[in-house]
Structures are given as C-alpha cells and as structure tokens.
Scaffold this active site. Sequence first.
Site, mmCIF file in Angstrom:
data_model
loop_
_atom_site.group_PDB
_atom_site.id
_atom_site.type_symbol
_atom_site.label_atom_id
_atom_site.label_comp_id
_atom_site.label_asym_id
_atom_site.label_seq_id
_atom_site.Cartn_x
_atom_site.Cartn_y
_atom_site.Cartn_z
ATOM 1 N N HIS A 54 0.842 -1.205 0.000
ATOM 2 C CA HIS A 54 0.000 0.000 0.000
ATOM 3 C C HIS A 54 0.873 1.249 0.000
ATOM 4 C CE1 HIS A 54 -3.152 -2.577 2.248
ATOM 5 N NE2 HIS A 54 -3.580 -2.434 1.003
ATOM 6 N N LYS A 72 -18.721 -5.483 7.097
ATOM 7 C CA LYS A 72 -17.514 -6.287 6.915
ATOM 8 C C LYS A 72 -16.769 -6.390 8.242
ATOM 9 C CE LYS A 72 -13.771 -6.509 3.549
ATOM 10 N NZ LYS A 72 -13.060 -5.773 2.514
ATOM 11 N N ARG A 110 -2.183 -6.091 -7.651
ATOM 12 C CA ARG A 110 -1.129 -7.022 -7.247
ATOM 13 C C ARG A 110 -0.788 -7.989 -8.359
ATOM 14 N NH1 ARG A 110 -4.221 -7.253 -2.270
ATOM 15 N NH2 ARG A 110 -5.331 -8.932 -3.262
ATOM 16 N N SER A 119 -3.213 -7.787 2.869
ATOM 17 C CA SER A 119 -3.220 -7.565 4.315
ATOM 18 C C SER A 119 -3.617 -8.842 5.041
ATOM 19 C CB SER A 119 -4.219 -6.462 4.684
ATOM 20 O OG SER A 119 -3.878 -5.239 4.118
#
Length: 159
Positions: free
Chosen positions: A17, A41, A90, A128
Amino acid sequence: MKIAVYPGSFDPITNGHLDVLKRAVKVFDKVILLVANNPEKKGRFSCGERVEMAKIVTAHLNNVEVDSTSGLTVEYAKQHNASHLIRGLRAASDFEYESKLADDYNKIAPDIDIVFFMARGKIGEISSSKAFELYQNNMDISMYIPKPIIKYLEQKKRS
C-alpha cells in the site's frame, strides 16, 4: 490542484500500500488515503485503529491526508474535489475486479478518472489478510508490513 483519493480497507496497511502511495504522491498535489469503514464487513482492526496506523506510517509524506468514510468512495471523492481514484493491482487476477469497479465508478462520476498502479516486487504481491495470517503463524512479515504496525499485530495476536 490535482487531488486523488486512495481508498481501501488497509486492515492493516502494508508496504505494498505504501509503495503505491509513495508513487501516487509524485503524480498528484494531494492524496487522501481513505480508510473504508464498512460496518457489514468484519475486519481485524477498527476503523479508528486503521486510521491511526495509516497516520503513523504516512506522517512523513507532506501531501497525504488520512481520512475515513462509511459511504461510497466515489461520493467522497466528489465531495473533496478529487479528480482521480487510485487503485493498486497485485496481479493480473486483480484487473478483472478493478476493471468492473472502475466501470461502476465511471457511471456514477464520469469526471473522476481511475489510475492503476501495479504492485512492485515481493512487497506488493501479498494482501493484508495473508500478511496477518503469516504473522499469526509466527512467520517473519517485516518485508510486507511497516515496522510501526507490527506492534498492532502483536496486540491483536494476544487478544
């Protein structure tokens, strides 16, 4: 002034990040790192903790502001006069999801452009969630997570 919003859950913020952010600050006059607060979430860290962590690791970047929202990212961007949204990729597999998201954003706010930054090397290829999982299993994650954030992981591991 060119303003960009870099949204994400940042649960926790990673070196990947930060790599995207450091590259974005060279392109934009101001970058708002926007911590998404989605009550639906279940995250590892509260929104407040994620904002705190982001502020710690971005304090040295003069043109970065850290904020949070529980609303739509694109609406936040419009309210803050942002001309761009930043997204990190990514792998090629991220592109399909991000492309669909960009299309959705374009329907809501056609004046806001999406800018993609490809992750660089090993630091950018881990999420993460994966970094946290590795940490839970006593693996060295110093390559993936900023040093000041490790103490937050330790606190979560103990709780």
